[in-house]
Write an enzyme that holds these catalytic residues in place. Structure first.
Site, short mmCIF file in Angstrom:
data_model
loop_
_atom_site.label_atom_id
_atom_site.label_comp_id
_atom_site.label_asym_id
_atom_site.label_seq_id
_atom_site.Cartn_x
_atom_site.Cartn_y
_atom_site.Cartn_z
CB VAL A 1 14.20 -3.29 -8.57
CG1 VAL A 1 14.93 -4.62 -8.47
CG2 VAL A 1 13.52 -3.16 -9.92
CD GLU B 1 -0.38 -8.05 -0.81
OE1 GLU B 1 -1.55 -7.73 -0.55
OE2 GLU B 1 0.56 -7.24 -0.81
NE ARG C 1 -7.74 2.74 3.05
CZ ARG C 1 -8.31 2.23 1.97
NH1 ARG C 1 -9.55 2.51 1.66
NH2 ARG C 1 -7.63 1.41 1.18
CE LYS D 1 9.83 -6.47 -6.29
NZ LYS D 1 9.71 -7.31 -5.06
#
Lengths: 436, 436
Positions: A130, A188, A46, A203
């Site tokens: 990272v 989130e 999109r 990381k």
């Protein structure tokens, strides 16, 4: 010189940022890279309203980018494991160089990816994986090459640091701050990766490999989240002169390697303790240079794009270079076998601890607590016993000197078995970050 | 792969550190560089008791190193201008690559040196010239290549920061702390370069060139030292929420470039304000990445050696590379002409100010002070008037909003001409370090 042509796969937050930075700063970038960097194709499902892509060929099929003979560098910004893995491996097989911001992919499939890349003679660059825009991979992998790295400790998840900063500044609960962070887009909808330390462990796994020259071993990383921290612990830490941060720590010891993510008390006066909000910072201790620190934005469209584009320019420069003269993927030309430097189980690490327990206000309780600790060889550095209200449980806060986690586990087991002690003993590790 | 052979010129503090790091970490360094790095020859006038050099060929003549056909990289660590200049230029003419820690040499003769190096096709690396062990040159030159850099501000002289930290922590005078720093070896017998800001201006000149892609222009840098600061100013700054640091600042504006070293008030909560003692830190603001910070040891044998050796490894990797694919000396493949981005005279810069003046305690004095400022278009942000003791002068502390230095100069001239004002008006610039 001949322009270098890149194909961007994924036009979300980071993909959009990367496109915009490449367009906006095209002339400075060309002056730095010694040649123009051109976005030849974009693959996206999109549109990104922040990007004006009408002069670039767009496709919905990421594999078209991989198969496009014009493209020198495939920029993987779709995230996740499966399709990203397929994309990167196919790009490598097609002889394309790869730039990715995908920490999960590198932490979990990196060994395999780098092996394939080496065989194909292509570069896989991952600075953005990272600490976002902070050039921490480059700093360790190239800037500190003279050093034996002793340890690395970092705030490498912005969401977690935002939550901890807010819990501390406003004496608020985890769940409340998390909800707010979600509303603001800092967390989130499913915050597990961030608050449980999985993202930080991805990381940290990468940092450990480039610091110590070992294979990526994400499955060996210990992770503990911040969801169980109470404002009370943050407050007591403050009284004792500490701040609680969610740190990724990897350390070289004589027995092996520590690789762990957990809430950690660190002294207030450390620079790391003063890194607030969504910002990231990584401390690296090298035997020659001593302690160094790298600070900046760990996420976001353009900060992450900053690292992606820096990688693109590096690849543009290095792609003509003989493979032996390139910086090795994981910093070392021969990666040590895991058995040369095993990752230690958590029981084997040594650290100081903060403990909180709730006891019945009865004579002799403290003596029983002290005896259990002393029997395990654990010495107490500080103790705070809150005043009791009639019939209530008294919170007892303890700071211990350094001890082995196995001894602490045993002590906690015995403490929790005491009839005078109610509920779980809360344990938070302490790091002074002043060791060599 | 074939070993790379280096010749070390100068075995003082940094030379000795470089030798020791190369020896001690030889195997890790070889794993990182993909080939052994061998010290082939050392030129030194006297032994360094910290180094065991008996397995290395030593000479008293640095030019022997330059003429040694075995040597790939000449490491210039003798310091100073004249002989160092001769040495580096001869090395270049001999087709040797050069690594140097000499900020004065690069800041003053860099344009010439890089021109000669380009013609000879050799690399001149100088990471150690700025901020010791902090990989700040690499971070800006390679890590932040995606960005248009807006400004750089740094604590880039450890001696000065040591003195300021001590003046603040112990409320002591400059001269007293300087004497102590000299006794401890943190300051030279002649401290001019450090306390007057010349050393910092050398480093800032280099940072400005790699950040903005302009020729080195040390002669255009404004420098102001810390010798005139009083404990009183440090204390008043504290009351107002600031810390005084000796900063090097370079900023891109629409009119041109700022390039200045001077004592500066910065907000207490900034990370830079929390960099203490001999440590260095540099903040870099890039348009994509936002603010980033790099912290570590800015001087000392092994921290500086860390940067020297990192350069050696970079050169070892890049020497086989086609010149067009190397990172340009000053970060940009075409350095902009000075006229494209002129360094602004100090009168043209805009900043906020802290002012201290001593006035007779008489009605109307404040009104006269305020009128002078207002006539110059300068608005007052804060004012502290100390209580007067009978017949004594009253110190008046002012913080202004941003204004042009030319206006401030005129206001100060008029303030000093007031019969009510005794002595000089002390002016310290203020930077909030929160601008884009």
């Amino acid at each position: 010189m001949k322009p270098v042509k890149v194909g961007i796969c994924g036009l979300g937050t980071v993909g959009g940022g990367t496109f915009n930075v490449l367009e906006r700063n095209a002339s400075e970038i060309a002056r730095r890279a010694g040649r123009p960097i051109i976005v030849e194709q974009i693959a996206t499902r999109r549109d990104n309203p922040s990007c004006d892509t009408h002069q670039v060929a767009c496709t919905q099929d990421i594999f078209e980018v991989v198969n496009n003979p014009e493209i020198d560098i495939v920029v993987e910004l779709i995230g996740g494991y499966d399709t990203a893995y397929e994309l990167v491996m196919q790009a490598i097989r097609q002889g394309k160089h790869v730039v990715t911001a995908n920490k999960a992919l590198i932490a979990v499939y990196g060994n395999e990816i780098f092996k394939a890349a080496e065989e194909a003679g292509v570069i896989v660059a991952f600075e953005a994986a990272v600490a976002g825009g902070i050039p921490i991979i480059k700093s360790i992998r190239e800037g500190l090459t003279a050093n034996q790295i002793n340890w690395v400790a970092g705030i490498i998840n912005g969401t977690g640091n935002y939550i901890l900063t807010n819990m501390r500044d406003h004496k608020r609960d985890f769940t409340e701050v998390l909800a707010e962070a979600q509303a603001l887009g800092y967390a989130e909808a499913d915050p597990t990766f961030d608050v449980e330390g999985i993202d930080a462990a991805h990381k940290l796994t990468i940092l450990a490999s480039i610091a110590f020259g070992i294979p990526l071993q994400f499955d060996k990383a210990y992770t503990e989240g911040i969801a169980r921290l109470l404002p009370m612990d943050i407050e007591q830490a403050d009284v004792l002169g500490y701040v609680i941060k969610h740190l990724g720590i990897t350390k070289r010891t004589e027995q092996g390697l520590e690789l762990r993510v957990h809430p950690t008390l660190i002294p207030k006066e450390r620079l790391l303790a003063n890194v607030h909000g969504v910002k990231n910072a990584v401390m690296v201790y090298g035997d020659a240079v001593g302690p160094t620190l790298y600070y900046g934005a760990g996420a976001g469209a353009e900060p992450t794009a900053s690292a992606v584009v820096a990688d693109i320019i590096d690849v543009a420069r290095e792609m003509a270079t003989d493979q032996n003269n390139r910086v090795p993927y994981l910093a070392f030309s021969e990666v040590a076998q895991a058995k040369d430097m095993p990752v230690l189980p958590m029981e084997a690490i040594e650290t100081a601890y903060y403990l909180r327990l709730h006891a019945v206000d009865r004579p002799g309780v403290l003596a029983r607590v002290a005896t259990i600790l002393s029997d395990q060889g654990i010495s107490i550095e500080a103790l705070i016993q809150k005043e009791a209200t009639e019939g209530e449980l008294v919170p007892i806060i303890l700071m211990t000197h350094k001890t082995r986690e196995a001894s602490m586990n045993e002590a906690i087991r015995q403490l929790e078995a005491l009839v005078d002690v109610a509920g779980d003993v809360v344990r938070i590790r302490v790091e002074n970050l002043d060791e060599q």
